[in-house]
Motif scaffolding. Structure first.
Motif, PDB file in Angstrom:
ATOM      1  N   ARG A  63       0.827  -1.212   0.000  1.00 44.42           N
ATOM      2  CA  ARG A  63       0.000   0.000   0.000  1.00 44.42           C
ATOM      3  C   ARG A  63       0.859   1.259   0.000  1.00 44.42           C
ATOM      4  N   THR A  64       1.932   1.222   0.808  1.00 44.62           N
ATOM      5  CA  THR A  64       2.807   2.397   0.877  1.00 44.62           C
ATOM      6  C   THR A  64       3.509   2.616  -0.459  1.00 44.62           C
ATOM      7  N   GLU A  67       0.978   4.093  -2.755  1.00 47.72           N
ATOM      8  CA  GLU A  67       0.711   5.488  -2.364  1.00 47.72           C
ATOM      9  C   GLU A  67       1.844   6.398  -2.825  1.00 47.72           C
ATOM     10  N   SER A  70       1.651   6.875  -6.485  1.00 48.74           N
ATOM     11  CA  SER A  70       0.576   7.805  -6.873  1.00 48.74           C
ATOM     12  C   SER A  70       0.992   9.248  -6.623  1.00 48.74           C
ATOM     13  N   LYS A  71       1.824   9.473  -5.582  1.00 53.63           N
ATOM     14  CA  LYS A  71       2.302  10.840  -5.321  1.00 53.63           C
ATOM     15  C   LYS A  71       3.199  11.314  -6.463  1.00 53.63           C
ATOM     16  N   GLU A  74       0.933  12.108  -9.194  1.00 52.08           N
ATOM     17  CA  GLU A  74       0.153  13.329  -8.924  1.00 52.08           C
ATOM     18  C   GLU A  74       0.995  14.581  -9.162  1.00 52.08           C
ATOM     19  N   GLU A  98       4.001  15.292   1.262  1.00 51.36           N
ATOM     20  CA  GLU A  98       3.355  14.010   1.544  1.00 51.36           C
ATOM     21  C   GLU A  98       4.183  12.851   0.987  1.00 51.36           C
ATOM     22  N   SER A 102       5.569   9.500   2.973  1.00 43.95           N
ATOM     23  CA  SER A 102       5.363   8.120   2.515  1.00 43.95           C
ATOM     24  C   SER A 102       6.695   7.397   2.365  1.00 43.95           C
ATOM     25  N   GLN A 231      -7.240  -2.321   2.645  1.00 44.58           N
ATOM     26  CA  GLN A 231      -6.080  -1.805   1.916  1.00 44.58           C
ATOM     27  C   GLN A 231      -6.323  -1.838   0.400  1.00 44.58           C
ATOM     28  N   GLU A 234      -8.333   1.056  -0.523  1.00 39.92           N
ATOM     29  CA  GLU A 234      -7.531   2.278  -0.600  1.00 39.92           C
ATOM     30  C   GLU A 234      -6.718   2.317  -1.887  1.00 39.92           C
ATOM     31  N   ILE A 235      -6.148   1.111  -2.243  1.00 40.32           N
ATOM     32  CA  ILE A 235      -5.363   1.053  -3.479  1.00 40.32           C
ATOM     33  C   ILE A 235      -6.249   1.331  -4.688  1.00 40.32           C
ATOM     34  N   VAL A 238      -6.929   4.941  -4.868  1.00 48.03           N
ATOM     35  CA  VAL A 238      -5.779   5.668  -5.436  1.00 48.03           C
ATOM     36  C   VAL A 238      -5.723   5.464  -6.942  1.00 48.03           C
TER      37      VAL A 238
END
Length: 756
Positions: A63-64, A67, A70-71, A74, A98, A102, A231, A234-235, A238
């Motif tokens: 997940r991390t 994430e 995705s940052k 983004e 952010e 992460s 999780q 959440e994925i 994202v």
């Protein structure tokens, strides 16, 4: 024996089962078994718990990783949006912060995995690089915020500019991060598989332990599944956000393409061309929108990469090139407008030049239509101003004033000449019903108050005359013409007022003249009666007594006296003929007979019969064919034709038989060259041509005047009124007559009579 033995055994077993020792043994065994099972289960649970922790840890790492990935994505999306929309935002810095959090969390989670730690270090380097790019972008964008705001409405992506290159570097960093992400996820998937295998190998120690372990595993699985599901959600969220952002990015890209294609403005990006001394000598087209094809007629692909001065050398003459250099050097926005000629057509182009990255961006706006509209508007304003001036002058000359009278409250807006008509200075008082009524003659106040009477029907007109008092000139007569309209849902009378004082005075003089003329006409009527009876009576007696003298003693008279009596006889005959012609001439305008359909052929035939002896004696020939039927007074048309035919016979050449040709045709009034009042579209052109003695052309108009003769009475008889009578008759029929001739070459009398 066997049944007895069996029963004994059963009894022993029952006793054994029912004994306390048995229960104690069983309890011990159960406790032991329970302890064993619990210990095994405990160990199994511990092992499964450890395995579950490892699985959860693996999911947390995944997940991390997602994430963090995705940052990176983004940041790339935000930078691309800034490039496209030219908007300033600190979202990138927030996302980078952010991203660092992460990355720290991922470093902590993978502390026991050397391979993953190496990949985390690689991500740390990528993070440092993208942070540098974002920090640099923030500084550059801050220094150029004003420029960005000024060109926001004219977006141009500079594919060689600083912003684009920075975005390109960020995209590479993001791509590298995605590769590392895939490797780390692959490592975690491998760990997940190995840990599941370890869990499986430890789950079948005993049936009870297996059941307990299964139950425990089921519990752990349920707990793990819920955690994994969360999780996974959440994925997926994202991924969904990334998908939405990618979709928005694609829509934005399509939108920009549509903007470039639909915009009528020509958006071009230039990079300067330097000489050895670093002086700008030209600019190169790095990009231009397809709108340039419509404006200049040149193909977009032919322009990109080309030289500005080679393609459009006129920018040197009109000053645009100087402003482009100034913009590049100083960074200040420049504006320029000039006339260009493309494909033989003149166009007004307005240019806005801004500094961007390593070049300049020019937005060219074709303002030709606007300029033409401005010129037309300017001309209309000039014409309107001229018309207003002419209108004011016309008001002064014609003695006219204009007004707009609001019928609901009595207020009015009037022209300057309206005031002058009243004998006061313009705007010397506010015109209302009450204030204006003070100028109106007391006897005409009731007439003036009817200005608001015709308000029921839109468009109704009011016309009346009234008198006003003026301070300088006493009484004036005014004529008011108003028309009812509605302005802003208010009843209004719009019109003009005219000073008709002089016209009224002239009308009075005309009435007086009419009365005098009426008296004169009555006296003329008395003269006609006298001339028709009393004046001719002595002539008849003279002729009668001369006739008797001739009958009684003509033979005994001397020749000289006979000649005298002959002259007296001729004189009285001419006198009587003259009186009759004058009476005929004066009575033409008083004839009120109705017009009838007349055959000209029949009229000429009748005249031939009446003049048959004269025609025979002179050898006259009259030719005519296809003469039309006309509208007229029969006996007057007959008199007209008789006079013209008699005139042609009388003025024939000596020794030559008179020849008269009568012709007629239908003509349009536009074909008639002679000038007279044409009241109908078509006329009959009737010609009487002869071969007589003719006349000099300068006398063509004189011969129609009363008592005008071109020859003495000794040469040709007559009173000089015949052609005057012809002219009167033709005019009575709304026609026109004129003569064409040359001396000794005959003459032609042309008559135009209306078809209807």
């Amino acid at each position: 024996m066997k049944s007895l033995f069996s029963s004994k055994i059963m009894m022993k077993l029952k006793s054994l089962i029912g004994s306390t020792k048995t229960y104690i043994i069983l309890l011990v065994l159960a406790i032991a078994l329970l302890l064993y099972t619990v210990s095994v289960g405990y160990k199994q649970v511990n092992r499964l718990h450890k395995t579950g922790d490892l699985v959860s840890h693996t999911f947390e790492v995944q997940r991390t990783i997602v994430e963090l990935s995705s940052k990176f994505l983004e940041v790339e999306v935000i930078q691309l949006k800034k490039l496209i929309e030219a908007e300033e935002s600190n979202l990138s810095a927030i996302v980078v912060t952010e991203m660092g959090q992460s990355l720290d969390r991922l470093n902590t989670l993978t502390i026991d995995n050397d391979a993953q730690q190496e990949r985390v270090k690689a991500l740390q380097l990528l993070y440092d690089r993208i942070k540098v790019e974002i920090d640099t972008a923030t500084i550059v964008d801050a220094t150029k915020a004003s420029d960005s705001l000024e060109v926001k409405d004219s977006i141009v992506i500079n594919y060689t500019g600083l912003h684009y290159k920075r975005n390109e570097r960020i995209s590479k960093i993001v791509a590298e991060s995605q590769v590392i992400k895939d490797r780390m996820l692959a490592e975690e998937n491998y760990l997940m598989v190995s840990r599941k295998e370890e869990y499986t190998s430890q789950s079948f120690l005993t049936p009870m332990s297996s059941l307990l372990v299964a139950l425990t595993a089921l519990g752990i699985f349920l707990i793990g599944f819920i955690s994994i599901y969360k999780q996974k959600g959440e994925i997926q969220e994202v991924n969904s956000q990334v998908f939405v952002q990618n979709k928005k990015l694609q829509e934005t890209e399509e939108f920009l393409k549509g903007v470039y294609k639909s915009s009528n403005n020509v958006i071009s990006h230039f990079e300067p061309i330097f000489d050895k001394e670093k002086n700008i000598t030209d600019f190169q087209f790095r990009y231009t929108s397809n709108a340039i094809e419509k404006v200049t007629g040149s193909e977009q692909d032919d322009i990109i990469g080309g030289s500005l001065l080679e393609m459009y050398p006129m920018v040197l003459e009109n000053g645009l090139f100087v402003l482009m250099k100034e913009c590049y050097v100083s960074g200040n926005t420049q504006e320029h407008e000039s006339v260009y000629t493309f494909e033989g057509e003149k166009k007004y182009i307005f240019n806005t030049i801004v500094k961007s990255a390593n070049g300049i961006t020019n937005t060219a706006w074709d303002t030709t239509k606007i300029k033409k509209a401005e010129e037309e508007l300017k001309k209309l304003n000039e014409d309107l101003s001229l018309q207003n001036t002419i209108f004011k002058e016309a008001e002064n000359v014609a003695g006219v004033g204009s007004f707009i009278w609001y019928l609901d409250d009595g207020t009015a807006t009037v022209s300057d000449n309206f005031y002058r008509i009243l004998g006061v200075e313009p705007n010397s008082f506010e015109v209302t019903f009450s204030s204006y009524k003070e100028f109106v003659h007391p006897e005409d106040v009731a007439i003036f108050e009817t200005i608001g009477a015709n308000v029921e029907e839109k468009g109704a007109s009011t016309v009346f005359a009234y008198r006003v008092f003026t301070k300088a000139k006493g009484i004036k007569h005014l004529d008011l013409k108003g028309k009812y309209v509605e302005i802003d849902n208010r009843p209004v009378s719009v019109g003009i007022v005219q000073d008709i004082t002089s016209r009224v005075e002239k009308d009075r003089a005309l009435i007086e003249s009419y009365e005098k003329l009426k008296i004169s006409n009555e006296e003329l009527e008395s003269f006609n009666r006298v001339a028709s009876h009393d004046l001719q009576e002595p002539l008849r007696k003279i002729q009668m007594f001369i006739s008797r003298i001739e009958d009684d003693g003509e033979k005994g008279m001397p020749v000289g006296i006979q000649n005298y009596f002959g002259k007296i006889k001729d004189g009285t005959f001419r006198m009587r003929e003259l009186i009759q012609n004058l009476l005929s001439y004066s009575r033409i305008d008083k004839i009120n007979s109705k017009f009838e359909n007349i055959s000209l052929s029949e009229v000429v035939g009748k005249i031939e019969d009446e003049l048959s002896q004269l025609i025979k004696d002179t050898g006259t020939s009259i030719s005519y064919d296809n003469l039309p039927d006309i509208q007229g007074i029969p006996f007057k048309i007959e008199q007209l034709c008789t006079n013209l035919i008699s005139n042609s016979i009388k003025y024939g050449k000596s020794g030559v038989a008179p020849k008269i040709i009568i012709s007629a045709k239908k003509v349009r009034n536009s074909e008639i060259v002679e000038s007279f009042s044409k009241t109908t579209e078509y006329y009959y052109k009737i010609s009487f041509a002869d071969n007589g003695i003719g006349f000099e052309p300068e006398f063509a108009s004189n011969i129609f005047e009363v008592f005008q003769r071109l020859h003495s009475k000794n040469e040709y008889s007559g009173t000089g009124i015949g052609l005057s009578i012809c002219k009167k008759i033709v005019e009575k029929h709304n026609g026109y007559i004129h003569a064409i001739g040359k001396k000794d070459q005959g003459s032609t009398f042309v008559i135009y009579l209306p078809v209807n």
